[in-house]
Scaffold this motif. Sequence first.
Motif, PDB file in Angstrom:
ATOM      1  N   GLN A 123      15.654  72.340  33.616  1.00  0.00           N
ATOM      2  CA  GLN A 123      14.266  72.325  34.066  1.00  0.00           C
ATOM      3  C   GLN A 123      13.903  73.686  34.672  1.00  0.00           C
ATOM      4  N   ASN A 124      12.632  74.065  34.532  1.00  0.00           N
ATOM      5  CA  ASN A 124      12.195  75.369  35.047  1.00  0.00           C
ATOM      6  C   ASN A 124      12.565  75.554  36.518  1.00  0.00           C
ATOM      7  N   GLU A 125      12.348  74.512  37.310  1.00  0.00           N
ATOM      8  CA  GLU A 125      12.589  74.633  38.750  1.00  0.00           C
ATOM      9  C   GLU A 125      14.075  74.732  39.098  1.00  0.00           C
ATOM     10  N   ASP A 126      14.958  74.440  38.127  1.00  0.00           N
ATOM     11  CA  ASP A 126      16.396  74.534  38.371  1.00  0.00           C
ATOM     12  C   ASP A 126      16.981  75.884  37.993  1.00  0.00           C
ATOM     13  N   VAL A 127      16.193  76.730  37.353  1.00  0.00           N
ATOM     14  CA  VAL A 127      16.696  78.040  36.919  1.00  0.00           C
ATOM     15  C   VAL A 127      17.195  78.848  38.111  1.00  0.00           C
ATOM     16  N   GLN A 128      16.443  78.831  39.219  1.00  0.00           N
ATOM     17  CA  GLN A 128      16.797  79.658  40.375  1.00  0.00           C
ATOM     18  C   GLN A 128      18.092  79.224  41.052  1.00  0.00           C
ATOM     19  N   TYR A 129      18.657  78.089  40.642  1.00  0.00           N
ATOM     20  CA  TYR A 129      19.917  77.631  41.215  1.00  0.00           C
ATOM     21  C   TYR A 129      21.124  77.979  40.338  1.00  0.00           C
ATOM     22  N   GLN A 130      20.856  78.642  39.218  1.00  0.00           N
ATOM     23  CA  GLN A 130      21.940  79.097  38.356  1.00  0.00           C
ATOM     24  C   GLN A 130      22.442  80.447  38.879  1.00  0.00           C
ATOM     25  N   PRO A 131      23.772  80.643  38.942  1.00  0.00           N
ATOM     26  CA  PRO A 131      24.337  81.827  39.609  1.00  0.00           C
ATOM     27  C   PRO A 131      23.722  83.161  39.198  1.00  0.00           C
ATOM     28  N   GLU A 132      23.486  83.365  37.903  1.00  0.00           N
ATOM     29  CA  GLU A 132      22.966  84.664  37.457  1.00  0.00           C
ATOM     30  C   GLU A 132      21.468  84.803  37.679  1.00  0.00           C
ATOM     31  N   TYR A 133      20.831  83.700  38.121  1.00  0.00           N
ATOM     32  CA  TYR A 133      19.375  83.725  38.269  1.00  0.00           C
ATOM     33  C   TYR A 133      18.926  83.292  39.659  1.00  0.00           C
ATOM     34  N   PHE A 134      19.807  83.469  40.633  1.00  0.00           N
ATOM     35  CA  PHE A 134      19.397  83.247  42.021  1.00  0.00           C
ATOM     36  C   PHE A 134      18.204  84.154  42.335  1.00  0.00           C
ATOM     37  N   PRO A 135      17.326  83.765  43.255  1.00  0.00           N
ATOM     38  CA  PRO A 135      16.225  84.655  43.654  1.00  0.00           C
ATOM     39  C   PRO A 135      16.695  86.044  44.058  1.00  0.00           C
ATOM     40  N   SER A 136      17.867  86.121  44.676  1.00  0.00           N
ATOM     41  CA  SER A 136      18.406  87.432  45.066  1.00  0.00           C
ATOM     42  C   SER A 136      18.713  88.285  43.838  1.00  0.00           C
ATOM     43  N   ALA A 137      19.131  87.640  42.728  1.00  0.00           N
ATOM     44  CA  ALA A 137      19.406  88.380  41.492  1.00  0.00           C
ATOM     45  C   ALA A 137      18.122  88.951  40.906  1.00  0.00           C
ATOM     46  N   LEU A 138      17.059  88.159  40.970  1.00  0.00           N
ATOM     47  CA  LEU A 138      15.767  88.654  40.481  1.00  0.00           C
ATOM     48  C   LEU A 138      15.281  89.822  41.331  1.00  0.00           C
ATOM     49  N   ARG A 139      15.420  89.704  42.657  1.00  0.00           N
ATOM     50  CA  ARG A 139      14.993  90.802  43.528  1.00  0.00           C
ATOM     51  C   ARG A 139      15.801  92.064  43.257  1.00  0.00           C
ATOM     52  N   ALA A 140      17.107  91.897  43.039  1.00  0.00           N
ATOM     53  CA  ALA A 140      17.965  93.055  42.760  1.00  0.00           C
ATOM     54  C   ALA A 140      17.565  93.727  41.453  1.00  0.00           C
ATOM     55  N   LEU A 141      17.244  92.895  40.453  1.00  0.00           N
ATOM     56  CA  LEU A 141      16.809  93.446  39.171  1.00  0.00           C
ATOM     57  C   LEU A 141      15.519  94.239  39.320  1.00  0.00           C
ATOM     58  N   MET A 142      14.519  93.637  39.960  1.00  0.00           N
ATOM     59  CA  MET A 142      13.222  94.284  40.041  1.00  0.00           C
ATOM     60  C   MET A 142      13.238  95.505  40.963  1.00  0.00           C
ATOM     61  N   SER A 143      14.229  95.575  41.855  1.00  0.00           N
ATOM     62  CA  SER A 143      14.338  96.774  42.690  1.00  0.00           C
ATOM     63  C   SER A 143      14.687  98.001  41.848  1.00  0.00           C
ATOM     64  N   GLN A 144      15.254  97.751  40.659  1.00  0.00           N
ATOM     65  CA  GLN A 144      15.573  98.851  39.742  1.00  0.00           C
ATOM     66  C   GLN A 144      14.362  99.271  38.917  1.00  0.00           C
ATOM     67  N   PHE A 145      13.322  98.441  38.918  1.00  0.00           N
ATOM     68  CA  PHE A 145      12.166  98.697  38.058  1.00  0.00           C
ATOM     69  C   PHE A 145      10.884  98.768  38.891  1.00  0.00           C
ATOM     70  N   SER A 146      10.836  99.787  39.715  1.00  0.00           N
ATOM     71  CA  SER A 146       9.618 100.069  40.476  1.00  0.00           C
ATOM     72  C   SER A 146       8.570 100.631  39.526  1.00  0.00           C
ATOM     73  N   LEU A 147       7.343 100.774  40.015  1.00  0.00           N
ATOM     74  CA  LEU A 147       6.292 101.355  39.173  1.00  0.00           C
ATOM     75  C   LEU A 147       6.639 102.775  38.721  1.00  0.00           C
ATOM     76  N   PRO A 148       7.163 103.651  39.611  1.00  0.00           N
ATOM     77  CA  PRO A 148       7.570 104.983  39.131  1.00  0.00           C
ATOM     78  C   PRO A 148       8.630 104.919  38.031  1.00  0.00           C
ATOM     79  N   ARG A 149       9.549 103.932  38.126  1.00  0.00           N
ATOM     80  CA  ARG A 149      10.566 103.789  37.072  1.00  0.00           C
ATOM     81  C   ARG A 149       9.910 103.415  35.756  1.00  0.00           C
TER      82      ARG A 149
END
Length: 231
Positions: A126-152
Amino acid sequence: AVMPSKGEVEPDAALERERGEKESMHSLPSVSADVEDKERYKDANMEVGSKGTHHRPSLTAYLLRVVNVYYLQKEVAPFISDVFSQRILAMLDMSVEAVVRQGWLEEFRELSVYFEGMQHLCQVVQNEDVQYQPEYFPSALRALMSQFSLPRFETGLQTLHIRLGRIAGETSSELWMKIWEMFVDYVLEQYVIYERFVMKCYAGQRLSPNSEDLAKCLESLTHENTTGAAT
């Protein structure tokens, strides 16, 4: 000799044209082959980042294919039927689509792999369960997007703009604009899809930068194209 009756047409000219077109068609890659290449390309996208050694053509190789098909279309179009001409145009469109996807993947690989994985995960949980999967924790998303700022993003899109234009622009301004317009559409379409997945899977969170930020950056690069063509 038996003369053709009134209303009959001498077959020689028609047969000769049909034979010539068949020989020409056999000398070209088939559309079905291009479709198979396109599907293999999509499958290969799923494997990027794995430990496998799947060989993938480079962006330059895809660009050279586009240039070859473009020249072919320009050279033979006056001498072939409309059906055959449409077939070559279809080959050109598919070749350009491959360039666009490869360019995005090479420059934004981690982003592409992450959201392709999320898309497949949404098919089994289910969509709402994605964030509980190890590779897709909210912290993983934040870490990913920290690499892709607007200047990047601005740097990456500028790099692709130069790489695409280096070959396509030297070939034809028409071809260059076709590739760039399809690239802009593809980038914005992909990023909107990413935004929707984030909102569905992470309780209404939003990506930053957002698709509007990317649209402004792409608009600026498109303006460079149009002003460059005018000078």
